[in-house]
Design an enzyme around this catalytic site. Structure first.
Site, PDB file in Angstrom:
ATOM      1  N   SER A  10     -45.451 -39.504 -17.943  1.00 62.13           N
ATOM      2  CA  SER A  10     -45.237 -40.909 -17.580  1.00 62.13           C
ATOM      3  C   SER A  10     -44.549 -41.015 -16.219  1.00 62.13           C
ATOM      4  O   SER A  10     -43.664 -41.852 -16.014  1.00 62.13           O
ATOM      5  CB  SER A  10     -44.425 -41.626 -18.656  1.00 62.13           C
ATOM      6  OG  SER A  10     -45.094 -41.615 -19.890  1.00 62.13           O
ATOM      7  N   ASP A 109     -49.106 -45.342 -23.103  1.00 58.95           N
ATOM      8  CA  ASP A 109     -49.148 -46.674 -23.702  1.00 58.95           C
ATOM      9  C   ASP A 109     -50.560 -47.247 -23.759  1.00 58.95           C
ATOM     10  O   ASP A 109     -50.796 -48.242 -24.457  1.00 58.95           O
ATOM     11  CB  ASP A 109     -48.234 -47.633 -22.928  1.00 58.95           C
ATOM     12  CG  ASP A 109     -46.760 -47.370 -23.193  1.00 58.95           C
ATOM     13  OD1 ASP A 109     -46.453 -46.676 -24.185  1.00 58.95           O
ATOM     14  OD2 ASP A 109     -45.919 -47.841 -22.410  1.00 58.95           O
TER      15      ASP A 109
END
Length: 231
Positions: A10, A109
């Site tokens: 991320s 996500d």
């Protein structure tokens, strides 16, 4: 100095943070491998900025488009530092037939909207390098698998990946638990647009964590929704 001692995932969220810090007058330097960051002493100052539209949430509307809804997204920043803007090339891949592998290590996500797109396409989709999803609001590798399979999809869970074999439609007609996870609730809502029978979501109000007016937008765009208040 901040040093990452494990593989960085991320990473784009760090880039977003650095961009905001620099706009406020604090400089950050990073080495070539992006695993070490130097915070340069400085004083934060006020600045004015428009808050961007959220590419992570836009992923669910891209999924709705992939499933056949006639939507058009506006106001998205194509030059954003948000890593989840990769939903666009991933969406384009998943709207084509054939087998696809997507590395989601930097966009975990997006797995719920990507998974629901994959569930109703022609071909097999592998979402890989996804172990981080086990420490989200729910164990999302498990909850994505359980939710989509309950709706009639064909999803296989692995330690750090999902394999999804696409179908034309989903059966629906079941009750599914949102697992107190906003992204599972939104994934199920989009999946319902390709289900043959209505579905019931338990704990659907968990969307308020990140998208409190999701259900309002869902209905505004033509989604059918009956709210049942328990107790």
């Amino acid at each position: 100095e901040i040093i990452s001692t494990t593989a960085l995932e991320s990473a784009d969220y760090i880039t977003m943070t650095i961009c905001a810090m620099e706009k406020a007058g604090v400089r950050v330097e990073r080495n070539a491998d992006r695993c070490s960051y130097f915070i340069i002493p400085g004083k934060y100052h006020c600045f004015t900025e428009n808050v961007e539209a959220d590419w992570s949430q836009a992923g669910f509307w891209y999924a709705a488009i992939a499933l056949g809804s006639a939507l058009e997204l506006e106001g998205m920043n194509a030059c954003s530092a948000q890593g989840d803007m990769v939903i666009v090339p991933h969406f384009l891949k998943l709207t084509q037939a054939g087998d696809v592998t997507i590395d989601v290590s930097d966009c975990p996500d997006l797995v719920p909207p990507l998974a629901v797109m994959a569930a109703v396409r022609r071909g097999t989709t592998r979402l890989v390098n996804a172990a981080r999803l086990r420490i989200k609001e729910s164990d999302r590798l498990a909850s994505v698998t359980a939710t989509l399979n309950a709706l009639g999809a064909e999803v296989e869970e692995h330690p750090d990946s999902l394999t999804i074999r696409g179908k034309d439609r989903l059966a629906g007609g079941v009750e599914v638990d949102c697992c107190n996870d906003h992204r599972i609730a939104m994934m199920a809502a989009v999946a319902a647009t390709r289900c043959e029978r209505p579905i019931k979501l338990l704990g659907a109000d968990c969307v308020k964590k990140s998208y409190p007016n999701f259900w309002e937008h869902y209905q505004m765009l033509g989604g059918e929704l009956d709210v049942i208040v328990s107790g």
